[in-house]
Write a protein that holds these residues in place. Structure first.
Motif, PDB file in Angstrom:
ATOM      1  N   SER A   3     -11.303  55.675  29.747  1.00 56.97           N
ATOM      2  CA  SER A   3     -10.983  54.448  29.233  1.00 56.97           C
ATOM      3  C   SER A   3     -10.859  53.293  30.184  1.00 56.97           C
ATOM      4  CB  SER A   3      -9.800  54.189  28.370  1.00 56.97           C
ATOM      5  OG  SER A   3      -8.700  54.195  29.078  1.00 56.97           O
ATOM      6  N   SER A   4     -11.354  52.131  29.628  1.00 58.62           N
ATOM      7  CA  SER A   4     -11.434  51.097  30.713  1.00 58.62           C
ATOM      8  C   SER A   4     -10.058  50.643  31.149  1.00 58.62           C
ATOM      9  CB  SER A   4     -12.198  49.592  29.997  1.00 58.62           C
ATOM     10  OG  SER A   4     -11.557  49.338  28.886  1.00 58.62           O
ATOM     11  N   GLN A   5      -9.037  50.742  30.176  1.00 61.40           N
ATOM     12  CA  GLN A   5      -7.578  50.594  30.380  1.00 61.40           C
ATOM     13  C   GLN A   5      -7.160  51.604  31.519  1.00 61.40           C
ATOM     14  OE1 GLN A   5      -8.944  51.144  27.289  1.00 61.40           O
ATOM     15  NE2 GLN A   5      -8.356  49.313  26.121  1.00 61.40           N
ATOM     16  N   MET A   6      -7.511  52.742  31.559  1.00 65.16           N
ATOM     17  CA  MET A   6      -7.180  53.608  32.448  1.00 65.16           C
ATOM     18  C   MET A   6      -7.972  53.387  33.934  1.00 65.16           C
ATOM     19  SD  MET A   6      -7.596  57.561  30.639  1.00 65.16           S
ATOM     20  CE  MET A   6      -7.442  58.138  31.858  1.00 65.16           C
ATOM     21  N   ILE A   7      -9.006  52.867  33.990  1.00 65.55           N
ATOM     22  CA  ILE A   7      -9.610  52.364  35.124  1.00 65.55           C
ATOM     23  C   ILE A   7      -9.021  51.376  35.738  1.00 65.55           C
ATOM     24  CG2 ILE A   7     -11.830  51.588  36.186  1.00 65.55           C
ATOM     25  CD1 ILE A   7     -13.326  53.340  34.323  1.00 65.55           C
ATOM     26  N   ASP A   8      -8.415  50.266  34.966  1.00 63.62           N
ATOM     27  CA  ASP A   8      -7.963  48.949  35.229  1.00 63.62           C
ATOM     28  C   ASP A   8      -6.585  49.361  35.973  1.00 63.62           C
ATOM     29  OD1 ASP A   8      -9.862  47.520  34.283  1.00 63.62           O
ATOM     30  OD2 ASP A   8      -8.970  47.001  32.564  1.00 63.62           O
ATOM     31  N   GLN A   9      -5.883  50.273  35.155  1.00 65.00           N
ATOM     32  CA  GLN A   9      -4.540  50.691  35.592  1.00 65.00           C
ATOM     33  C   GLN A   9      -4.698  51.565  37.110  1.00 65.00           C
ATOM     34  OE1 GLN A   9      -1.606  50.217  34.739  1.00 65.00           O
ATOM     35  NE2 GLN A   9      -0.780  51.152  36.293  1.00 65.00           N
ATOM     36  N   LEU A  10      -5.681  52.178  37.338  1.00 72.70           N
ATOM     37  CA  LEU A  10      -6.099  53.081  38.486  1.00 72.70           C
ATOM     38  C   LEU A  10      -6.237  51.847  39.512  1.00 72.70           C
ATOM     39  CD1 LEU A  10      -6.735  55.718  40.117  1.00 72.70           C
ATOM     40  CD2 LEU A  10      -9.122  54.937  39.610  1.00 72.70           C
ATOM     41  N   LYS A  11      -7.045  50.941  39.386  1.00 73.28           N
ATOM     42  CA  LYS A  11      -7.408  49.851  40.260  1.00 73.28           C
ATOM     43  C   LYS A  11      -5.828  49.230  40.784  1.00 73.28           C
ATOM     44  CE  LYS A  11     -12.323  48.968  38.847  1.00 73.28           C
ATOM     45  NZ  LYS A  11     -13.167  48.268  38.467  1.00 73.28           N
ATOM     46  N   VAL A  12      -4.975  48.919  39.808  1.00 76.95           N
ATOM     47  CA  VAL A  12      -3.757  48.609  40.053  1.00 76.95           C
ATOM     48  C   VAL A  12      -3.010  49.516  41.197  1.00 76.95           C
ATOM     49  CG1 VAL A  12      -1.215  47.734  39.320  1.00 76.95           C
ATOM     50  CG2 VAL A  12      -3.782  47.002  38.154  1.00 76.95           C
ATOM     51  N   GLU A  13      -2.843  50.688  40.917  1.00 77.26           N
ATOM     52  CA  GLU A  13      -2.372  51.572  41.610  1.00 77.26           C
ATOM     53  C   GLU A  13      -2.992  51.863  42.855  1.00 77.26           C
ATOM     54  OE1 GLU A  13       0.563  52.814  40.830  1.00 77.26           O
ATOM     55  OE2 GLU A  13       0.613  51.727  38.821  1.00 77.26           O
ATOM     56  N   LEU A  14      -4.127  52.050  42.980  1.00 80.58           N
ATOM     57  CA  LEU A  14      -5.043  52.209  44.189  1.00 80.58           C
ATOM     58  C   LEU A  14      -6.000  51.177  44.486  1.00 80.58           C
ATOM     59  CD1 LEU A  14      -6.464  55.987  43.251  1.00 80.58           C
ATOM     60  CD2 LEU A  14      -4.358  55.067  44.598  1.00 80.58           C
ATOM     61  N   PRO A  15      -5.617  50.083  45.023  1.00 76.31           N
ATOM     62  CA  PRO A  15      -6.201  48.762  44.932  1.00 76.31           C
ATOM     63  C   PRO A  15      -7.129  48.798  46.361  1.00 76.31           C
ATOM     64  CG  PRO A  15      -3.955  48.263  46.028  1.00 76.31           C
ATOM     65  CD  PRO A  15      -4.183  49.754  45.344  1.00 76.31           C
ATOM     66  N   VAL A  16      -8.208  48.271  46.222  1.00 72.11           N
ATOM     67  CA  VAL A  16      -9.264  47.967  47.309  1.00 72.11           C
ATOM     68  C   VAL A  16      -9.473  46.643  47.643  1.00 72.11           C
ATOM     69  CG1 VAL A  16     -11.636  48.456  48.038  1.00 72.11           C
ATOM     70  CG2 VAL A  16     -10.249  50.098  46.573  1.00 72.11           C
ATOM     71  N   GLU A  17      -8.761  46.159  48.709  1.00 73.46           N
ATOM     72  CA  GLU A  17      -8.877  44.627  49.083  1.00 73.46           C
ATOM     73  C   GLU A  17     -10.323  44.575  49.555  1.00 73.46           C
ATOM     74  OE1 GLU A  17      -6.914  41.375  51.929  1.00 73.46           O
ATOM     75  OE2 GLU A  17      -6.210  43.403  51.543  1.00 73.46           O
ATOM     76  N   GLN A  18     -11.039  43.564  49.052  1.00 75.00           N
ATOM     77  CA  GLN A  18     -12.597  43.221  49.285  1.00 75.00           C
ATOM     78  C   GLN A  18     -12.544  41.893  49.866  1.00 75.00           C
ATOM     79  OE1 GLN A  18     -15.507  44.987  46.753  1.00 75.00           O
ATOM     80  NE2 GLN A  18     -14.187  45.861  45.578  1.00 75.00           N
ATOM     81  N   GLU A  19     -13.370  41.796  51.036  1.00 82.17           N
ATOM     82  CA  GLU A  19     -13.576  40.380  51.642  1.00 82.17           C
ATOM     83  C   GLU A  19     -14.857  39.947  51.195  1.00 82.17           C
ATOM     84  OE1 GLU A  19     -12.902  41.132  55.948  1.00 82.17           O
ATOM     85  OE2 GLU A  19     -11.675  42.676  55.367  1.00 82.17           O
ATOM     86  N   SER A  20     -15.121  38.511  51.674  1.00 82.12           N
ATOM     87  CA  SER A  20     -16.651  38.203  51.796  1.00 82.12           C
ATOM     88  C   SER A  20     -17.169  38.119  52.981  1.00 82.12           C
ATOM     89  CB  SER A  20     -16.428  36.557  51.285  1.00 82.12           C
ATOM     90  OG  SER A  20     -15.971  36.648  49.663  1.00 82.12           O
ATOM     91  N   LEU A  21     -18.261  38.602  53.192  1.00 84.88           N
ATOM     92  CA  LEU A  21     -18.955  38.465  54.667  1.00 84.88           C
ATOM     93  C   LEU A  21     -19.951  37.438  54.793  1.00 84.88           C
ATOM     94  CD1 LEU A  21     -19.461  40.022  57.215  1.00 84.88           C
ATOM     95  CD2 LEU A  21     -21.056  41.666  55.970  1.00 84.88           C
ATOM     96  N   VAL A  22     -20.139  36.735  55.692  1.00 83.77           N
ATOM     97  CA  VAL A  22     -21.157  35.693  55.864  1.00 83.77           C
ATOM     98  C   VAL A  22     -21.969  36.239  57.234  1.00 83.77           C
ATOM     99  CG1 VAL A  22     -21.853  33.497  56.630  1.00 83.77           C
ATOM    100  CG2 VAL A  22     -19.690  33.904  54.968  1.00 83.77           C
ATOM    101  N   LEU A  23     -22.899  36.447  57.127  1.00 85.25           N
ATOM    102  CA  LEU A  23     -23.756  36.890  58.440  1.00 85.25           C
ATOM    103  C   LEU A  23     -24.525  35.986  58.978  1.00 85.25           C
ATOM    104  CD1 LEU A  23     -25.291  40.300  56.969  1.00 85.25           C
ATOM    105  CD2 LEU A  23     -23.323  40.065  58.500  1.00 85.25           C
ATOM    106  N   SER A  24     -24.451  35.433  60.172  1.00 79.57           N
ATOM    107  CA  SER A  24     -25.204  34.391  60.813  1.00 79.57           C
ATOM    108  C   SER A  24     -25.879  34.725  62.093  1.00 79.57           C
ATOM    109  CB  SER A  24     -23.984  33.486  61.302  1.00 79.57           C
ATOM    110  OG  SER A  24     -23.077  33.990  62.270  1.00 79.57           O
TER     111      SER A  24
END
Length: 240
Positions: A3-24
């Motif tokens: 379920s989407s609820q299970m996936i949301d909970q997983l993302k809380v328990e196993l977070p992946v911090e994501q950044e923004s990338l600017v290529l110059s």
């Protein structure tokens, strides 16, 4: 079914911090495209292709195409892996796929122009891990030579599947960096929006001999989580 609820909970328990990338262009960056071929991306193209239109996969193709065009416009190096197998050399546990000489092993239509692009290096591979698939008979490595010859300081990794070929290549590239095989390379960056994986729901897997359930959104997240844990950077936005 996951379920989407299970996936949301997983993302809380196993977070992946994501950044923004600017290529110059200040940091010499190469684009690595993993297996964006018909056999994995084009509806109905083969045993491992999506059976119906897939939003995650089509979004990945669009973002990969956008990046490839910008990289080539700037003459920044591009390296593309193409999954390609001999019919008499199966890749267990997967069914036959991307057989050499078939449309399955060709780049998707949105990327076929790379075949004639002098800025792009294309490498057919017959295994999951593109780093291993880059080893020549004389034990040289096409990917290693590409990084070293172009003095690439960072690679931006995109493609399919997030938790299979993308993850395996990313981990090998990180190990090669750590061992000093690719001395210019500092950062291995995975772009989440330009990655995708396949969807095999539990109810389908249960009726398919030898199949294992593979919920798409869950496994995509796990692939990103594993890459981050191995030392890759994960970004959700890439701009120029």
């Amino acid at each position: 079914m996951v379920s989407s609820q299970m996936i949301d909970q997983l993302k809380v328990e196993l977070p992946v911090e994501q950044e923004s990338l600017v290529l110059s262009g200040e940091v010499k960056t190469g684009l690595v495209i993993v297996d964006v071929v018909n056999g994995f991306c084009t509806v109905g193209a083969g045993n491992l292709a999506p059976r119906v239109p897939d939003k995650q996969i089509s979004g990945m193709v669009d973002e990969t195409s956008r990046l490839a065009k910008v990289f080539c416009e700037h003459k920044w190096p591009v390296f593309a892996f193409l999954d390609s197998h001999y019919p008499d050399k199966p890749e267990h546990p997967y069914p036959p796929h991307c057989i050499i000489g078939t449309d399955e092993s060709k780049l998707v239509p949105a990327l076929q122009w790379l075949e004639n692009e002098p800025n792009a290096t294309l490498r057919c591979k017959d295994c999951i891990d593109g780093f291993i698939g880059s080893i020549e008979n004389d034990r040289s490595n096409v990917f290693v030579d590409w990084v070293n010859n172009n003095q690439i300081e960072a690679i931006l990794v995109v493609g399919i599947c997030t938790d299979v070929c993308v993850l395996d290549f990313t981990c090998s590239a990180l190990s090669a960096r750590n061992r000093g095989f690719v001395t210019p390379l500092k950062d291995v960056i995975v772009y989440s929006r330009a990655c995708a994986t396949f969807d095999l729901p539990t109810h389908v897997a249960n009726t398919t001999e030898g199949a294992t359930a593979h919920p798409q959104e869950l496994m995509h997240h796990i692939g990103l989580y594993m890459a981050k844990g191995r030392g890759a950077k994960v970004v959700s936005e890439v701009s120029f």
